[in-house]
Design a protein around this motif. Structure first.
Motif, short mmCIF file in Angstrom:
data_model
loop_
_atom_site.label_atom_id
_atom_site.label_comp_id
_atom_site.label_asym_id
_atom_site.label_seq_id
_atom_site.Cartn_x
_atom_site.Cartn_y
_atom_site.Cartn_z
N THR A 124 53.27 76.96 72.96
CA THR A 124 54.19 77.85 72.62
C THR A 124 55.66 77.71 73.21
O THR A 124 56.45 78.54 72.89
N THR A 130 56.54 77.66 67.65
CA THR A 130 57.07 79.24 67.22
C THR A 130 57.65 79.29 65.71
O THR A 130 57.30 80.13 65.43
N ALA A 131 58.22 78.15 65.60
CA ALA A 131 59.37 78.56 64.40
C ALA A 131 58.32 78.15 63.16
O ALA A 131 58.41 78.95 62.26
N ALA A 134 56.66 81.45 62.84
CA ALA A 134 57.49 82.49 62.36
C ALA A 134 57.76 82.42 60.83
O ALA A 134 57.73 83.25 60.17
N SER A 186 60.91 83.62 66.24
CA SER A 186 60.32 82.26 66.85
C SER A 186 60.97 81.93 68.09
O SER A 186 60.41 81.73 69.27
#
Lengths: 262, 177
Positions: A124, A130-131, A134, A186
């Motif tokens: 992460t 993370t994007a 998200a 994100s």
């Protein structure tokens, strides 16, 4: 195209370089259609995260004990925690999204906790991961919102009880806030994990550098060592908290898709 | 020293900027994320979560069942207690009635006996009174003859002579009158 992990190159500088822990190194070179899809340390930890959490959840519950064992209790607590989170935010209608919210929370939590082990890679800490999560969440919310409410989903941008004159301004603000959701979702996770790991590494680096300077240095290293210990505790909290925040925001966005007129 | 660092920096920058922004790693990360997270989602949605859900359901069913059973038993014992208390109350009232009856009966008997005894006594008293009155009357009537006898014996003692009965009787009746 060549992202050779360069931590093999120079161990001495790496020890004090707070950025090198985020390097991605190939473990198995794979190229398909001009894309480099090599199996990397990141991939390895994704596999490890999934394997560990799925194995834990599946094996601890295989006894199906009416009176749960300790490990089964942990799985049940995790289940009830996420279920409560989703039910509180999105109501019982939102429970059809339970598997995805549970998977997101568990995946991020376990990935973050794995990142707390020294020399482990933190999935992460990369914005693309993370994007992807998200945008996946927001994409799911938009698709389900239009599927369920049709154009009524657009009421999300027009809060009720706003004077007519203000509607254009409010709608503009709501649209901007909606569009910024995947970014904030994100970046929040990515930046928290990244910054925490860098800070931890910087303080740990101080300890190493200072203690190399003789007795005075060793005494001077006590303070950064204490900081590093305290930060480790804080990072465990952040690891949990960021997974929690990601999950609860996902729940709230799902609630928007189910009940757009707020 | 500084120039070396800059040189290395440039070299490193050209080769690898900041790891999270190395776009050439994105394809691999996205693909492996999709694969692993997808697999995780499937495992959760198809295996782990239904299983935990069924465990929790079975448990809550069992608890509900046990609670129902407990409630049923409680109702039963409540009913038993109520029946017992009713029985007790009935027995008490019955005992009370019996005691009252016995008391009434003995009182009536007592009253009857007392009334009989009293009546008996009254008659006896009346009889006695009548007898006493008779005796008194008789005594009163005999007082004259006693006085005559006494007087004749006194006179004979005192005077040695004989006094006739008629004389004494007239004297006594004279004294009496």
């Amino acid at each position: 195209m060549a992202f050779t992990g360069h931590f093999e190159e120079d161990e001495a500088t790496v020890a004090n370089d707070p950025i090198s822990q985020f390097n991605i190194s190939k473990l198995l070179q794979l190229d398909v259609g001009g894309y480099d899809i090599s199996f990397t340390n990141s991939s390895l930890f994704m596999v490890a995260t999934v394997a560990a959490s799925a194995a834990f959840l599946i094996f601890t519950t295989s006894g199906r004990g009416l009176i749960p064992s300790r490990l089964q209790s942990i799985s049940e607590m995790l289940y009830e925690f996420v279920a409560g989170l989703l039910r509180d935010s999105a109501g019982s209608e939102g429970m059809k999204f339970f598997p995805i919210v549970f998977s997101l929370f568990t995946f991020i939590l376990v990935a973050n906790l794995f990142g707390m082990f020294p020399y482990f890679f933190t999935i992460t800490s990369h914005i693309v991961v993370t994007a992807a999560l998200a945008f996946g969440v927001i994409g799911m919310v938009i698709v389900y919102g239009f599927y369920k409410n049709g154009l009524g989903f657009l009421k999300l941008f027009v809060p009720s009880g706003v004077p007519g004159v203000l509607i254009p301004v409010v709608v503009l603000i709501e649209v901007i806030s909606f569009l910024s959701r995947p970014i904030s979702l994100s970046v929040r996770l990515f930046a928290n994990v990244l910054a925490g790991h860098i800070t931890l590494k910087v303080f740990a680096g101080f300890v190493v550098s200072l203690s190399g300077l003789g007795l005075g240095g060793v005494i001077g290293a006590i303070l950064p060592l204490a900081f590093a210990v305290a930060l480790t505790g804080l990072e465990f909290l952040v690891a949990f908290l960021q997974a929690y925040v990601f999950a609860i925001l996902t729940c709230m966005y799902i609630n928007d898709a189910i009940h757009p007129s707020h | 020293m500084a120039s070396t660092n800059t040189e290395v920096g440039i070299e490193a920058g050209a080769k690898a900027p900041f790891p999270p922004f190395q776009t050439e790693t994105f394809a691999s990360q996205l693909l492996w994320l999709a694969l692993t997270f997808g697999l995780f989602y499937v495992l959760m949605a198809k295996v782990a979560l239904p299983r935990i859900s069924s465990i929790l359901e079975v448990r809550s069913d069992r608890i509900a069942q046990d609670l129902d059973e407990a409630n049923r038993l409680k109702d039963e014992s409540d009913a038993a207690i109520a029946a017992y208390e009713q029985e007790l109350a009935e027995a008490k009232s019955r005992a009370h009635a019996i005691a009252q009856e016995a008391r009434d009966k003995s009182k009536a008997e007592l009253d009857a006996t007392r009334a009989g005894v009293e009546a008996d006594l009254t008659t006896k008293i009346t009889e006695a009174e009548t007898r006493i009155a008779g005796i008194k009357k008789k005594a009163m009537s005999e007082v004259g003859s006693i006085a005559e006898d006494t007087a004749s014996s006194i006179v004979s003692e005192l005077f040695g002579g004989k006094v006739t009965k008629a004389e004494i009787a007239s004297a006594v009746s004279g004294a009496k009158g």
